[in-house]
Design a protein around this motif. Structure first.
Motif, PDB file in Angstrom:
ATOM      1  N   PRO A 121      19.839  46.429  19.997  1.00 16.95           N
ATOM      2  CA  PRO A 121      20.652  45.514  20.812  1.00 16.95           C
ATOM      3  C   PRO A 121      21.955  46.122  21.311  1.00 16.95           C
ATOM      4  O   PRO A 121      22.640  45.511  22.136  1.00 16.95           O
ATOM      5  N   ASN A 122      22.296  47.320  20.848  1.00 15.28           N
ATOM      6  CA  ASN A 122      23.559  47.960  21.215  1.00 15.28           C
ATOM      7  C   ASN A 122      23.445  48.903  22.399  1.00 15.28           C
ATOM      8  O   ASN A 122      24.443  49.532  22.789  1.00 15.28           O
ATOM      9  N   PHE A 123      22.235  49.016  22.997  1.00 13.72           N
ATOM     10  CA  PHE A 123      22.071  49.953  24.121  1.00 13.72           C
ATOM     11  C   PHE A 123      21.283  49.314  25.239  1.00 13.72           C
ATOM     12  O   PHE A 123      20.166  48.856  25.009  1.00 13.72           O
ATOM     13  N   PRO A 124      21.848  49.302  26.468  1.00 10.49           N
ATOM     14  CA  PRO A 124      23.231  49.610  26.815  1.00 10.49           C
ATOM     15  C   PRO A 124      24.205  48.635  26.148  1.00 10.49           C
ATOM     16  O   PRO A 124      23.799  47.543  25.755  1.00 10.49           O
ATOM     17  N   HIS A 125      25.459  49.005  26.092  1.00  6.15           N
ATOM     18  CA  HIS A 125      26.376  48.211  25.269  1.00  6.15           C
ATOM     19  C   HIS A 125      26.611  46.816  25.849  1.00  6.15           C
ATOM     20  O   HIS A 125      27.015  45.905  25.116  1.00  6.15           O
ATOM     21  N   THR A 126      26.323  46.607  27.134  1.00  8.04           N
ATOM     22  CA  THR A 126      26.486  45.273  27.719  1.00  8.04           C
ATOM     23  C   THR A 126      25.395  44.298  27.261  1.00  8.04           C
ATOM     24  O   THR A 126      25.503  43.093  27.510  1.00  8.04           O
ATOM     25  N   LEU A 158      28.926  42.001  19.729  1.00  4.80           N
ATOM     26  CA  LEU A 158      27.537  42.070  19.267  1.00  4.80           C
ATOM     27  C   LEU A 158      27.443  41.608  17.818  1.00  4.80           C
ATOM     28  O   LEU A 158      26.545  40.819  17.464  1.00  4.80           O
ATOM     29  N   LYS A 159      28.349  42.070  16.975  1.00  2.00           N
ATOM     30  CA  LYS A 159      28.340  41.621  15.576  1.00  2.00           C
ATOM     31  C   LYS A 159      28.429  40.096  15.499  1.00  2.00           C
ATOM     32  O   LYS A 159      27.714  39.456  14.711  1.00  2.00           O
ATOM     33  N   LYS A 160      29.281  39.526  16.331  1.00  2.00           N
ATOM     34  CA  LYS A 160      29.476  38.079  16.316  1.00  2.00           C
ATOM     35  C   LYS A 160      28.210  37.338  16.743  1.00  2.00           C
ATOM     36  O   LYS A 160      27.924  36.234  16.259  1.00  2.00           O
ATOM     37  N   ALA A 161      27.422  37.954  17.627  1.00  2.00           N
ATOM     38  CA  ALA A 161      26.234  37.289  18.172  1.00  2.00           C
ATOM     39  C   ALA A 161      25.019  37.402  17.256  1.00  2.00           C
ATOM     40  O   ALA A 161      24.100  36.589  17.340  1.00  2.00           O
ATOM     41  N   LEU A 162      25.002  38.405  16.381  1.00  2.00           N
ATOM     42  CA  LEU A 162      23.832  38.638  15.530  1.00  2.00           C
ATOM     43  C   LEU A 162      23.887  37.769  14.280  1.00  2.00           C
ATOM     44  O   LEU A 162      24.903  37.701  13.590  1.00  2.00           O
ATOM     45  N   THR A 163      22.752  37.140  13.985  1.00  2.00           N
ATOM     46  CA  THR A 163      22.626  36.426  12.712  1.00  2.00           C
ATOM     47  C   THR A 163      22.575  37.422  11.567  1.00  2.00           C
ATOM     48  O   THR A 163      23.192  37.234  10.512  1.00  2.00           O
ATOM     49  N   GLU A 164      21.841  38.512  11.776  1.00  2.00           N
ATOM     50  CA  GLU A 164      21.763  39.589  10.785  1.00  2.00           C
ATOM     51  C   GLU A 164      21.321  40.857  11.496  1.00  2.00           C
ATOM     52  O   GLU A 164      20.661  40.818  12.541  1.00  2.00           O
ATOM     53  N   TYR A 165      21.691  41.987  10.899  1.00  3.56           N
ATOM     54  CA  TYR A 165      21.347  43.293  11.458  1.00  3.56           C
ATOM     55  C   TYR A 165      20.695  44.135  10.376  1.00  3.56           C
ATOM     56  O   TYR A 165      21.183  44.202   9.255  1.00  3.56           O
ATOM     57  N   PHE A 207      23.066  39.427  26.150  1.00  2.39           N
ATOM     58  CA  PHE A 207      21.799  38.758  25.862  1.00  2.39           C
ATOM     59  C   PHE A 207      21.890  38.049  24.508  1.00  2.39           C
ATOM     60  O   PHE A 207      21.512  36.880  24.362  1.00  2.39           O
ATOM     61  N   CYS A 208      22.383  38.796  23.522  1.00  4.72           N
ATOM     62  CA  CYS A 208      22.459  38.247  22.165  1.00  4.72           C
ATOM     63  C   CYS A 208      23.401  37.054  22.102  1.00  4.72           C
ATOM     64  O   CYS A 208      23.104  36.032  21.458  1.00  4.72           O
ATOM     65  N   MET A 245      21.456  28.317  20.174  1.00  2.05           N
ATOM     66  CA  MET A 245      21.055  27.990  18.797  1.00  2.05           C
ATOM     67  C   MET A 245      19.829  28.778  18.340  1.00  2.05           C
ATOM     68  O   MET A 245      18.987  28.276  17.595  1.00  2.05           O
ATOM     69  N   ILE A 246      19.735  30.030  18.781  1.00  2.44           N
ATOM     70  CA  ILE A 246      18.636  30.911  18.399  1.00  2.44           C
ATOM     71  C   ILE A 246      19.153  31.940  17.400  1.00  2.44           C
ATOM     72  O   ILE A 246      20.242  32.504  17.589  1.00  2.44           O
ATOM     73  N   ASN A 247      18.397  32.199  16.342  1.00  6.89           N
ATOM     74  CA  ASN A 247      18.725  33.276  15.410  1.00  6.89           C
ATOM     75  C   ASN A 247      18.431  34.607  16.086  1.00  6.89           C
ATOM     76  O   ASN A 247      17.275  34.897  16.424  1.00  6.89           O
ATOM     77  N   VAL A 248      19.450  35.436  16.273  1.00  5.48           N
ATOM     78  CA  VAL A 248      19.273  36.759  16.880  1.00  5.48           C
ATOM     79  C   VAL A 248      19.331  37.787  15.769  1.00  5.48           C
ATOM     80  O   VAL A 248      20.376  37.971  15.123  1.00  5.48           O
ATOM     81  N   LEU A 249      18.212  38.462  15.542  1.00  7.33           N
ATOM     82  CA  LEU A 249      18.048  39.373  14.413  1.00  7.33           C
ATOM     83  C   LEU A 249      17.910  40.795  14.959  1.00  7.33           C
ATOM     84  O   LEU A 249      16.908  41.142  15.572  1.00  7.33           O
TER      85      LEU A 249
END
Length: 394
Positions: free
Chosen positions: A8-13, A43-50, A17-18, A25-29
């Motif tokens: 999810p970090n490439f490209p950085h923009t 990106l960290k804020k948007a991810l439920t978990e990485y 999406f996340c 209200m979607i879990n972004v994993l």
């Protein structure tokens, strides 16, 4: 709903999406090979978990990451990377985890192999350049006797213009067959025209929720001749391209995806294909256009394609309209070793009010995208052309 986002970090923009998915209200994993501490804050804020893997090339590690998410959060509803390089792996993961929202392994060949793409175009009656699957020298000679020089040779499976050449004479032909690549190749008749992409977000009924057109230079020339890259997203989509884009989506059975379909716009008549100004199919890419092009679509159409995509995922519908003003959004880059008449300071003084993005690109993108890029939003084609000349003029 559980959405697994590969790299999810490439490209950085792509954090956008996340972020929009999370807003619905979607879990972004996320699964990636970058350290978590190296991810950008949005990106960290948007991810439920990485879940970090040593290498995204290692299918077992990526499989275990998806299995972990399934165990922790329940059934996986989506698996996407938005990246051409990982499309085949995405399809295998969907197959192995029985994820129906996307292309699975039994259909991946039709969007990866140019020779199979050609069959679907022809079956659907979509005009496209004649093609020959490279086998013997004799068969190649027969194809050239039919279509004439020049011809383009490129990998049957490949991204961008990597290992692509134009054969313009018998000496080029002999050199190619004298060192014939081991990988499968195709040979196509050369079409004189502008490369235009039909970019769209498609719902579950294979209908577009968003459509856009971007005009590109031949990427093969950018790489092989070390040229500067410029391209632009247009304010409107011509009806001819819109119609062929929608037919192509139906022919390939594409649903619930962001797609990037490439066409030639003929600059001269071509027997069997059309008149000047007509569109001819080149190839399909079942992911967003590369680099920052999604952001350029936002600027050109006064909208948010990331939100449109997230609404498609969550609601199978478009809930966001476009603004009243549409623009040309123009990308112009510079490369090391080239001489330019204007400095960075002069560019910003002249176009700072129109500039929507400007930054140094990641080193892996320098051969195609340039080392430093400027992207501006302008009202007319004449203004767009003047911007390109101002940035890249020697």
């Amino acid at each position: 709903m559980n959405f697994v986002f590969i790299s999810p970090n490439f490209p950085h923009t792509y954090w956008q999406f996340c972020s929009r998915l999370k807003g619905n209200m979607i879990n972004v994993l996320g699964i990636g090979d970058a350290p978590y501490d190296g991810l950008e804050a949005p990106l960290k804020k948007a991810l439920t978990e990485y879940y970090r893997v040593d290498s995204l090339e290692n299918y077992d590690q990526v499989y275990r990451a998806v299995a972990y998410f399934a165990h922790r959060y329940g059934r996986i509803d989506w698996i996407e990377s938005m990246n051409e390089y990982w499309l085949e792996q995405d399809a295998k993961l969907r197959t192995d985890f029985n994820v129906s929202t996307g292309i699975r392994s039994d259909r991946i060949s039709f969007i990866k192999e140019k020779s199979l793409m050609k069959k679907l175009y022809l079956d659907a009656g979509i005009p496209t350049a004649r093609q020959h699957v490279v086998t013997t020298r004799e068969a190649g000679r027969a194809f050239i006797d039919e279509v004439g020089y020049p011809v383009i040779v490129k990998p049957d499976v490949g991204v961008g213009a990597t290992n692509t050449w134009k054969l313009e004479c018998d000496a080029d032909f002999d050199a190619f067959y004298g060192d014939l690549p081991a990988a499968p190749y195709v040979m196509e008749e050369f079409i004189k025209g502008d490369i235009c992409s039909y970019d769209a977000i498609i719902d579950s009924r294979c209908e577009p929720l968003f459509e856009s057109m971007t005009v590109w230079p031949p990427v093969m020339d950018i790489v092989n001749r070390d040229l500067d890259l410029m391209y632009y997203t247009c304010p409107e989509v011509p009806e001819g391209l819109r119609a062929l884009g929608r037919r192509t989506v139906k022919a390939f059975g594409v649903d619930r995806r962001f797609v990037h379909l490439e066409f030639f716009r003929l600059t001269e008549p071509r027997k069997g294909l059309g008149e000047a100004g007509d569109f001819v199919a080149l190839e399909v890419n079942m992911r967003p256009a590369g680099g920052y092009t999604p952001d350029m679509m936002d600027f050109a159409h006064s909208t948010d394609v990331y939100q449109i995509y997230a609404d498609m995922v969550a609601f199978d519908a478009r809930r966001m309209s476009e603004g009243p003003e549409h623009f040309y959004c123009v990308y112009a880059s510079r490369k090391d070793g080239h001489h330019y008449a204007r400095s960075h300071e002069e560019i910003m003084a002249r176009y700072g009010a129109d500039m929507v993005m400007q930054e140094e690109m990641p080193p892996m993108n320098w051969p195609q995208m340039g080392r430093y890029m400027y992207t501006a939003r302008l009202r007319t084609f004449e203004e767009a052309r003047a911007f390109i000349e101002f940035v890249q003029g020697a």
